[in-house]
Design a protein around this motif. Structure first.
Motif, PDB file in Angstrom:
ATOM      1  N   PHE A  52     -45.400 -37.902 -13.953  1.00  0.00           N
ATOM      2  CA  PHE A  52     -44.866 -38.139 -15.287  1.00  0.00           C
ATOM      3  C   PHE A  52     -43.501 -37.481 -15.488  1.00  0.00           C
ATOM      4  O   PHE A  52     -42.629 -38.034 -16.163  1.00  0.00           O
ATOM      5  CB  PHE A  52     -45.847 -37.639 -16.355  1.00  0.00           C
ATOM      6  N   GLU A  53     -43.290 -36.306 -14.894  1.00  0.00           N
ATOM      7  CA  GLU A  53     -41.998 -35.638 -15.058  1.00  0.00           C
ATOM      8  C   GLU A  53     -40.876 -36.450 -14.419  1.00  0.00           C
ATOM      9  O   GLU A  53     -39.736 -36.468 -14.920  1.00  0.00           O
ATOM     10  CB  GLU A  53     -42.026 -34.222 -14.477  1.00  0.00           C
ATOM     11  N   THR A  56     -40.043 -39.451 -16.877  1.00  0.00           N
ATOM     12  CA  THR A  56     -39.183 -39.084 -18.000  1.00  0.00           C
ATOM     13  C   THR A  56     -37.737 -38.865 -17.552  1.00  0.00           C
ATOM     14  O   THR A  56     -36.799 -39.199 -18.274  1.00  0.00           O
ATOM     15  CB  THR A  56     -39.710 -37.814 -18.696  1.00  0.00           C
ATOM     16  N   LEU A  59     -36.196 -42.336 -17.039  1.00  0.00           N
ATOM     17  CA  LEU A  59     -35.975 -42.985 -18.334  1.00  0.00           C
ATOM     18  C   LEU A  59     -34.744 -42.421 -19.024  1.00  0.00           C
ATOM     19  O   LEU A  59     -33.968 -43.162 -19.634  1.00  0.00           O
ATOM     20  CB  LEU A  59     -37.204 -42.808 -19.228  1.00  0.00           C
ATOM     21  N   GLN A  60     -34.553 -41.131 -18.932  1.00  0.00           N
ATOM     22  CA  GLN A  60     -33.384 -40.507 -19.545  1.00  0.00           C
ATOM     23  C   GLN A  60     -32.111 -41.010 -18.895  1.00  0.00           C
ATOM     24  O   GLN A  60     -31.114 -41.293 -19.575  1.00  0.00           O
ATOM     25  CB  GLN A  60     -33.479 -38.985 -19.432  1.00  0.00           C
ATOM     26  N   GLN A  84     -49.639 -39.740 -23.043  1.00  0.00           N
ATOM     27  CA  GLN A  84     -48.217 -39.688 -22.716  1.00  0.00           C
ATOM     28  C   GLN A  84     -47.622 -41.085 -22.639  1.00  0.00           C
ATOM     29  O   GLN A  84     -46.518 -41.335 -23.130  1.00  0.00           O
ATOM     30  CB  GLN A  84     -48.019 -38.946 -21.391  1.00  0.00           C
ATOM     31  N   THR A  87     -47.150 -42.634 -26.077  1.00  0.00           N
ATOM     32  CA  THR A  87     -45.954 -42.128 -26.736  1.00  0.00           C
ATOM     33  C   THR A  87     -44.719 -42.883 -26.270  1.00  0.00           C
ATOM     34  O   THR A  87     -43.859 -43.269 -27.074  1.00  0.00           O
ATOM     35  CB  THR A  87     -45.779 -40.625 -26.450  1.00  0.00           C
ATOM     36  N   LEU A  88     -44.621 -43.133 -24.974  1.00  0.00           N
ATOM     37  CA  LEU A  88     -43.486 -43.883 -24.438  1.00  0.00           C
ATOM     38  C   LEU A  88     -43.492 -45.322 -24.946  1.00  0.00           C
ATOM     39  O   LEU A  88     -42.444 -45.878 -25.267  1.00  0.00           O
ATOM     40  CB  LEU A  88     -43.522 -43.879 -22.906  1.00  0.00           C
ATOM     41  N   GLU A  93     -39.534 -46.950 -25.213  1.00  0.00           N
ATOM     42  CA  GLU A  93     -38.807 -46.524 -24.024  1.00  0.00           C
ATOM     43  C   GLU A  93     -39.237 -47.311 -22.795  1.00  0.00           C
ATOM     44  O   GLU A  93     -38.525 -47.328 -21.792  1.00  0.00           O
ATOM     45  CB  GLU A  93     -39.013 -45.030 -23.784  1.00  0.00           C
TER      46      GLU A  93
END
Length: 231
Positions: A52-53, A56, A59-60, A84, A87-88, A93
């Protein structure tokens, strides 16, 4: 695809290359530098079984490079990352979540939907967004394609589509077809900012939070009937 280069990811890339012969399907390692040209012209980025890290972080980076690129996440299990991922999904996103245990034909159909600008979310995530537990009948739908055209359980709790203006119904109809804001603006001769304002008004009137909920309710209440009423 951003993935570890192994047998499974390379086989998937081969399948997608044959399914989409007009597209270049390329695998990049998650730590591999991706050129600006690739990021700026990519139609779809699949994040294949990444922690997951790492998701993210990618995506950034994509948000900075190209906001129009659709992003799909391939996961081993929905349950492990459910909150998680929800939320995305709710923050728009990502355009879809694809469990790795889908049948190949269903998986490819989901990818095709994402390529065309649509969305694909398993029913478990849709119910999490609506704060309702999935029923046994809905749980059985996690194998087949669950997309924006799928009516969500509890749709009657949302607002009434009769409150929508003609223009809002036109925009909502295009949302149900998986059209992106830029395409909707071009189709209706509007600016992209005007489309965003209309979409916010649609959400408010229908009492929904995102495109998935709006489309699900629109289908559930009778898309053709609402369109005919506005015509």
């Amino acid at each position: 695809m951003i993935a570890k280069k192994d047998l499974l990811s390379e086989c998937l890339a081969e399948v997608l290359s044959k399914k989409f012969p007009t597209y270049d399907v390329v695998i990049h390692e998650r730590d591999e530098a991706v050129t600006k040209d690739v990021e700026s012209c990519a139609t779809l980025v699949l994040l294949y079984r990444l922690p997951f890290e790492d998701i993210t972080a990618v995506l950034q980076r994509l948000k900075i490079k190209n906001s129009d690129t659709s992003v799909g996440i391939v996961v081993e299990s929905i349950s492990k990352l459910e909150c998680q991922l929800a939320t995305l999904a709710e923050s728009r996103e990502i355009a879809g979540v694809l469990p790795a245990n889908l049948r190949l034909d269903v998986f490819v159909a989901a990818v095709e939907l994402l390529v065309k600008g649509g969305e694909h979310f398993p029913s478990a995530l849709l119910h999490l967004l609506s704060s309702e537990p999935p029923s046994p009948a809905d749980a059985a739908l996690d194998g087949p394609l669950v997309a924006t055209a799928r009516p969500a359980q509890g749709a009657t709790a949302t607002g009434d589509t009769s409150a929508l203006t003609t223009r809002e119904v036109q925009i909502l109809d295009l949302i149900c077809d998986g059209r992106q804001n830029k395409i909707i603006a071009d189709r209706l001769g509007l600016s992209e900012n005007t489309v965003k304002v209309h979409i916010r008004n649609i959400y408010k009137k229908m009492k929904v939070r995102n495109r998935t909920e709006a489309a699900s309710h629109f289908f559930g209440t009778g898309r053709s009937a609402a369109t005919a009423r506005q015509n």
